[in-house]
Design a protein around this motif. Structure first.
Motif, PDB file in Angstrom:
ATOM      1  N   UNK A 122      -0.573  17.780  -8.078  1.00 51.67           N
ATOM      2  CA  UNK A 122      -0.027  16.840  -7.514  1.00 51.67           C
ATOM      3  C   UNK A 122       1.172  16.659  -8.568  1.00 51.67           C
ATOM      4  N   UNK A 123       2.352  16.470  -7.697  1.00 45.85           N
ATOM      5  CA  UNK A 123       3.815  15.979  -8.548  1.00 45.85           C
ATOM      6  C   UNK A 123       3.823  14.987  -9.359  1.00 45.85           C
ATOM      7  N   UNK A 124       4.537  14.869 -10.231  1.00 52.04           N
ATOM      8  CA  UNK A 124       4.675  13.620 -11.117  1.00 52.04           C
ATOM      9  C   UNK A 124       5.846  12.649 -10.490  1.00 52.04           C
ATOM     10  N   UNK A 125       5.539  11.408 -10.599  1.00 52.03           N
ATOM     11  CA  UNK A 125       6.289  10.337  -9.888  1.00 52.03           C
ATOM     12  C   UNK A 125       6.554   9.358 -10.822  1.00 52.03           C
ATOM     13  N   UNK A 126       7.772   8.736 -11.039  1.00 52.43           N
ATOM     14  CA  UNK A 126       8.222   7.619 -11.964  1.00 52.43           C
ATOM     15  C   UNK A 126       8.261   6.533 -10.646  1.00 52.43           C
ATOM     16  N   UNK A 127       7.833   5.388 -10.910  1.00 52.45           N
ATOM     17  CA  UNK A 127       8.056   4.165 -10.250  1.00 52.45           C
ATOM     18  C   UNK A 127       8.709   3.243 -11.171  1.00 52.45           C
ATOM     19  N   UNK A 128      10.204   2.814 -10.596  1.00 55.25           N
ATOM     20  CA  UNK A 128      10.596   1.914 -11.395  1.00 55.25           C
ATOM     21  C   UNK A 128      10.848   0.604 -11.004  1.00 55.25           C
ATOM     22  N   UNK A 129      10.182  -0.304 -11.653  1.00 60.47           N
ATOM     23  CA  UNK A 129      10.188  -1.776 -11.243  1.00 60.47           C
ATOM     24  C   UNK A 129       8.784  -2.016 -10.750  1.00 60.47           C
ATOM     25  N   UNK A 130       8.264  -3.317 -11.338  1.00 62.55           N
ATOM     26  CA  UNK A 130       6.725  -3.779 -11.089  1.00 62.55           C
ATOM     27  C   UNK A 130       6.763  -4.900 -10.145  1.00 62.55           C
ATOM     28  N   UNK A 131       7.615  -5.192  -9.148  1.00 59.09           N
ATOM     29  CA  UNK A 131       7.596  -6.469  -8.366  1.00 59.09           C
ATOM     30  C   UNK A 131       6.685  -5.853  -7.228  1.00 59.09           C
ATOM     31  N   UNK A 132       6.676  -6.507  -6.440  1.00 65.07           N
ATOM     32  CA  UNK A 132       5.566  -6.177  -4.853  1.00 65.07           C
ATOM     33  C   UNK A 132       5.905  -4.718  -4.600  1.00 65.07           C
ATOM     34  N   UNK A 133       7.088  -4.161  -4.483  1.00 64.27           N
ATOM     35  CA  UNK A 133       7.245  -3.158  -3.788  1.00 64.27           C
ATOM     36  C   UNK A 133       6.748  -2.043  -4.980  1.00 64.27           C
ATOM     37  N   UNK A 134       7.157  -2.148  -6.162  1.00 63.03           N
ATOM     38  CA  UNK A 134       6.782  -1.291  -7.144  1.00 63.03           C
ATOM     39  C   UNK A 134       5.526  -1.021  -7.471  1.00 63.03           C
ATOM     40  N   UNK A 135       4.676  -2.355  -7.529  1.00 62.27           N
ATOM     41  CA  UNK A 135       3.557  -2.427  -7.838  1.00 62.27           C
ATOM     42  C   UNK A 135       2.599  -1.810  -6.786  1.00 62.27           C
ATOM     43  N   UNK A 136       2.926  -1.949  -5.359  1.00 60.83           N
ATOM     44  CA  UNK A 136       2.449  -1.364  -4.204  1.00 60.83           C
ATOM     45  C   UNK A 136       2.493   0.134  -4.330  1.00 60.83           C
ATOM     46  N   UNK A 137       3.544   0.572  -4.537  1.00 65.61           N
ATOM     47  CA  UNK A 137       3.667   1.889  -4.613  1.00 65.61           C
ATOM     48  C   UNK A 137       2.865   2.626  -5.787  1.00 65.61           C
ATOM     49  N   UNK A 138       3.035   2.245  -6.850  1.00 68.82           N
ATOM     50  CA  UNK A 138       2.239   2.807  -8.030  1.00 68.82           C
ATOM     51  C   UNK A 138       0.782   2.564  -7.565  1.00 68.82           C
ATOM     52  N   UNK A 139       0.318   1.472  -7.025  1.00 67.34           N
ATOM     53  CA  UNK A 139      -1.318   1.210  -6.714  1.00 67.34           C
ATOM     54  C   UNK A 139      -1.621   2.434  -5.826  1.00 67.34           C
ATOM     55  N   UNK A 140      -0.938   2.615  -4.683  1.00 66.01           N
ATOM     56  CA  UNK A 140      -1.122   3.644  -3.658  1.00 66.01           C
ATOM     57  C   UNK A 140      -1.065   4.865  -4.312  1.00 66.01           C
ATOM     58  N   UNK A 141      -0.360   5.283  -5.193  1.00 64.08           N
ATOM     59  CA  UNK A 141      -0.099   6.502  -5.596  1.00 64.08           C
ATOM     60  C   UNK A 141      -1.295   6.921  -6.684  1.00 64.08           C
ATOM     61  N   UNK A 142      -1.510   5.958  -7.384  1.00 65.65           N
ATOM     62  CA  UNK A 142      -2.642   6.190  -8.652  1.00 65.65           C
ATOM     63  C   UNK A 142      -4.005   6.203  -7.690  1.00 65.65           C
TER      64      UNK A 142
END
Ligand SMILES: Cc1cc2nc3c(=O)[nH]c(=O)nc-3n(C[C@H](O)[C@H](O)[C@H](O)COP(=O)(O)OP(=O)(O)OC[C@H]3O[C@@H](n4cnc5c(N)ncnc54)[C@H](O)[C@@H]3O)c2cc1C
Length: 368
Positions: free
Chosen positions: A1-21
């Protein structure tokens, strides 16, 4: 799996990081070391939220379905019920999402990103202590974020939120006031430990001064004495709403290997200016596209899932604020139960914009 940086921990970043992890991606989630309270009402229509596995939002302190008053600029007032509306402190909501992403395996980097540099191998991300390259970046750093600026996107036709979070102010009612100034409306939202007050409007359609005066007069008749002068910190913050530039902006960012989500992508509802739901949705969709190794499809996903409804929202905005619907909605809703239920459903996000005019017409011609 590729490496990803999510920048920002609001609703959008939190949801993206949660889904990715949860999907097994290697993900670093960058959040400021001391996140503040996002300037925001914090109201969310619970029924309309996407299910986020691993996020225990149900445990958070909130104000649920407060008694609601709607008023227009001619002094008409009605009481309505906003079924399923929940109001959170954003600090609590965002922190719970970040914790959920961390539990799922995201590595939380508590430092602000200072520089983003797309290059032929990926995207280099630099903060005070980290200098790392990633295959993809999810830009979830909000309306004024670095990712939007990095890909050269201007802000266009934005709404503005002007207001304050008032700690310690206890109010019972949620109040919405249509001010008769273009597409502006003012609010008082009861929240855990205080209240949020403010006004939303489209920049350039009315002057800041006239909006400030209308807000002061609204607060004067709505808040208890002692709170009318907006004590404490105030904010004036953009609410980037969905518009014709949204999807082209996503395509442009993709060329730099950046998937913009939430406010960074300009996804808020142009009528209600609600953006938490669209942050959560777009964060999850961006994660799905990356996990499917198909990041290039992300702009199409946004266009397909939100494009038409947002087009209707733009049309409904004109009808709602300037047209006959806006003028008569409050007085007619008071007399007509059917119309009142449509208004309640619209404000609680239970009524789509695409079916709105038809449903209103049907309600109006049936006895209330
Ligand atoms: C006054 C006002 C009232 C509103 N009321 C409502 C409401 O009641 N309901 C609703 O649904 N919407 C409301 N909105 C809209 C809503 O606040 C936004 O649409 C929503 O917060 C967007 O979420 P986001 O995650 O995209 O961005 P944000 O919530 O802005 O989160 C971005 C995050 O990125 C972080 N960040 C920024 N730069 C960096 C960096 N360089 N490195 C690391 N982190 C960074 C920030 O600290 C922040 O935590 C309101 C907006 C305003 C202005």
């Amino acid at each position: 799996m590729r490496s990803i940086a999510v920048i920002g921990g609001g609703p959008a970043g939190g949801a993206a990081a949660l889904g990715l992890a949860r999907g097994g991606a290697r993900v670093d989630l960058y959040v400021p070391s001391r996140p503040g309270e996002k300037p925001c009402g914090g109201a969310v229509p619970e029924a309309a939220l996407p299910p986020l596995e691993g996020f225990e939002g149900g445990k958070l302190r909130r104000v649920s379905e407060p008694p609601t008053l709607i008023e227009n600029d001619r002094g008409s007032r009605i009481e309505i019920r906003l079924a399923g509306i929940e109001i959170f402190r954003r600090r609590d909501f965002d922190a719970a999402l970040v914790s959920a992403a961390e539990r799922a395996g995201a590595v939380v980097q508590r430092q602000k990103v200072e520089h983003i540099e797309p290059n032929e191998r990926g995207v280099r991300v630099r903060s005070r202590e980290i200098d790392r390259s990633y295959d993809w970046v999810v830009g979830a750093d909000g309306a004024r974020g670095l990712t939007r600026r990095t890909v050269g996107l201007q802000s266009a036709g934005e709404s503005i939120g002007l207001g304050a979070s008032l700690s310690g102010l206890e109010v019972e009612n949620l109040v919405l006031s249509f001010l008769g100034l273009a597409d502006s409306y003012a609010w008082v939202f009861p929240r855990p430990g205080g209240a949020s007050v403010g006004v939303a409007y489209t920049s350039g359609t009315v002057s800041d001064d006239s909006v400030r005066i209308a807000l002061a007069s609204f607060l004067d008749r709505t808040l208890p004495p002692g709170w009318r002068q907006l004590p404490g910190p105030r904010y004036r913050y953009p609410i980037p709403v969905f518009g014709p530039a949204t999807v082209p902006g996503l395509r442009k960012a993709l060329l730099s290997r950046i998937l913009l989500v939430g406010d960074a992508a300009s996804l808020a509802d142009p009528l209600t200016r609600e953006g938490i739901r669209y942050g959560l949705l777009s964060g999850s969709w961006a994660a799905d596209c990356l996990l499917a190794e198909a990041p290039g499809t992300y702009p199409d996903v946004i266009a397909a899932r939100l494009g038409l409804e947002m087009e209707y929202a733009l049309k409904a905005r004109d009808l709602f604020f300037a047209g006959s619907v806006g003028r008569w909605m409050v007085p007619v809703s008071r007399l007509h139960r059917g119309v009142r239920i449509v208004l309640q459903d619209l404000l609680a996000c239970r009524q789509s914009y695409s079916g709105l005019t038809m449903r209103l017409a049907r309600a109006a011609f049936n006895p209330g």
